[in-house]
Design an enzyme around this catalytic site. Structure first.
Site, PDB file in Angstrom:
ATOM      1  N   HIS A  55       0.850  -1.198   0.000  1.00 57.40           N
ATOM      2  CA  HIS A  55       0.000   0.000   0.000  1.00 57.40           C
ATOM      3  C   HIS A  55       0.878   1.238   0.000  1.00 57.40           C
ATOM      4  O   HIS A  55       2.085   1.147   0.178  1.00 57.40           O
ATOM      5  CB  HIS A  55      -1.008  -0.023   1.150  1.00 57.40           C
ATOM      6  N   HIS A  57       1.435   3.949   1.823  1.00 55.38           N
ATOM      7  CA  HIS A  57       1.973   4.732   2.941  1.00 55.38           C
ATOM      8  C   HIS A  57       3.503   4.813   2.871  1.00 55.38           C
ATOM      9  O   HIS A  57       4.184   3.841   2.534  1.00 55.38           O
ATOM     10  CB  HIS A  57       1.523   4.150   4.278  1.00 55.38           C
ATOM     11  N   ASP A  59       5.865   4.809   4.967  1.00 51.75           N
ATOM     12  CA  ASP A  59       6.717   3.879   5.714  1.00 51.75           C
ATOM     13  C   ASP A  59       6.737   2.481   5.076  1.00 51.75           C
ATOM     14  O   ASP A  59       7.370   1.566   5.601  1.00 51.75           O
ATOM     15  CB  ASP A  59       6.289   3.802   7.200  1.00 51.75           C
ATOM     16  N   HIS A  60       6.070   2.344   3.927  1.00 53.59           N
ATOM     17  CA  HIS A  60       6.110   1.081   3.177  1.00 53.59           C
ATOM     18  C   HIS A  60       6.725   1.239   1.783  1.00 53.59           C
ATOM     19  O   HIS A  60       7.154   0.253   1.191  1.00 53.59           O
ATOM     20  CB  HIS A  60       4.700   0.481   3.058  1.00 53.59           C
ATOM     21  N   HIS A 113      -7.603  -0.588   5.544  1.00 51.03           N
ATOM     22  CA  HIS A 113      -6.575   0.340   6.048  1.00 51.03           C
ATOM     23  C   HIS A 113      -6.401   1.474   5.041  1.00 51.03           C
ATOM     24  O   HIS A 113      -6.380   2.648   5.405  1.00 51.03           O
ATOM     25  CB  HIS A 113      -5.283  -0.439   6.260  1.00 51.03           C
ATOM     26  N   ASP A 130      -0.381  -3.603   6.335  1.00 53.58           N
ATOM     27  CA  ASP A 130      -1.009  -3.059   7.545  1.00 53.58           C
ATOM     28  C   ASP A 130      -2.488  -3.429   7.649  1.00 53.58           C
ATOM     29  O   ASP A 130      -3.274  -2.696   8.257  1.00 53.58           O
ATOM     30  CB  ASP A 130      -0.880  -1.528   7.563  1.00 53.58           C
ATOM     31  N   HIS A 168       4.298  -4.472  10.794  1.00 55.07           N
ATOM     32  CA  HIS A 168       4.796  -3.834  12.024  1.00 55.07           C
ATOM     33  C   HIS A 168       4.891  -4.827  13.181  1.00 55.07           C
ATOM     34  O   HIS A 168       4.137  -5.803  13.233  1.00 55.07           O
ATOM     35  CB  HIS A 168       3.857  -2.696  12.483  1.00 55.07           C
TER      36      HIS A 168
HETATM   37 ZN   LIG Z   1      -0.081   1.812   6.434  1.00 56.65          ZN
END
Ligand SMILES: [Zn+2]
Length: 256
Positions: A55, A57, A59-60, A113, A130, A168
């Site tokens: 996805h 985001h 942090d990915h 999400h 996530d 995570h």
């Molecule tokens: Zn995420």
């Protein structure tokens, strides 16, 4: 015979960049930061062969560009222009072969999400970003409780032995909540003790399995009387459908 292993690379506070590797090559899932990947590739003398993104985001996907600047590799990801580096856009049910490792992978669209979140399933593995966490699920940033419920239900139908690689390290906090939501589930204290021991020696609690999640994850157990009861108490009214139960416990978890 399996000729690869899956290694977690740590990024930021609690992200894992799951890395499929053999003696000379590696593919990475959700490289939010390029540096841990570059360090690992250099130290282990590995050549990057693919990037997978679940996805959009940061942090990915934040490390995509820096990794591609060093090695042009295919980037598998969802139909979402917020990840411009994706070269192979995948829709629900679409299959692909993981380069070099020749693992047959299937794409699952699992919104909730985010609206375009996907999972990669194959080789007995599930990379679910996530959406599904050990004993928890992702926050509903772009999706509805119904979408999350449908996505989690889909994942729960995979084989029990499927190894679940989440984005995570949230397991201990999730288990504290799971105990509050389902105090009489006998699996929870036993699992929590094992996970605490792993964390105490700085080891990951992942991968989980679909079987473990079905037995312990409150968000996969929204038809269990104990979870319905907790959610109803919290809502101060009798909740009868699984989507309302999920919405209630997701809301409760946000303030837990
Ligand atoms: Zn995420």
């Amino acid at each position: 015979m399996q000729s690869y292993e899956v290694v977690p690379l740590r990024a930021f506070a609690d992200n894992y960049i799951w890395t499929i590797r053999d003696a000379g090559h590696a593919a990475v899932v959700d490289p939010g930061d390029a540096q841990p990947v570059l360090d690992y590739l250099q130290r282990e003398k590995l050549e990057l062969v693919a990037i997978l993104n679940t996805h959009h985001h940061a942090d990915h996907v934040g490390g995509n560009a820096a990794l591609l600047a060093r090695t042009a590799v295919p980037v598998f990801g969802p139909h979402d222009e917020r990840i411009p580096e994706v070269t192979v856009r995948l829709a629900d049910g679409q299959r692909f072969v993981m380069p070099h490792f020749n693992i047959d992978m299937e794409t699952l669209e699992i919104p909730g999400h985010t609206r375009s979140h996907i999972a990669f399933h194959g080789g007995g593995m599930l990379f679910c970003g996530d959406t599904l966490f050990a004993a928890g699920c992702g926050r509903l940033f772009e999706g509805t409780p119904r979408q999350m419920h449908d996505s989690l239900t889909r994942l729960s139908r995979l084989d029990d032995a499927t190894r679940v690689y989440c984005g995570h390290e949230y397991t201990l906090a999730n288990l504290r909540f799971a105990r509050a939501a389902e105090p009489d589930n006998p699996r929870l204290p036993e699992l929590e003790a094992r996970m605490q021991a792993l964390r105490a020696s700085d080891r990951p609690t992942l991968p989980s399995t679909i079987g473990q999640e079905k037995a312990t994850n409150p968000f996969l157990r929204v038809t269990e009387p104990a979870i319905i009861h907790s959610a109803s108490t919290r809502a101060a009214k009798k909740l009868t459908d699984p989507v309302s139960v999920l919405a209630q416990i997701r809301d409760w978890k946000n303030s837990f």
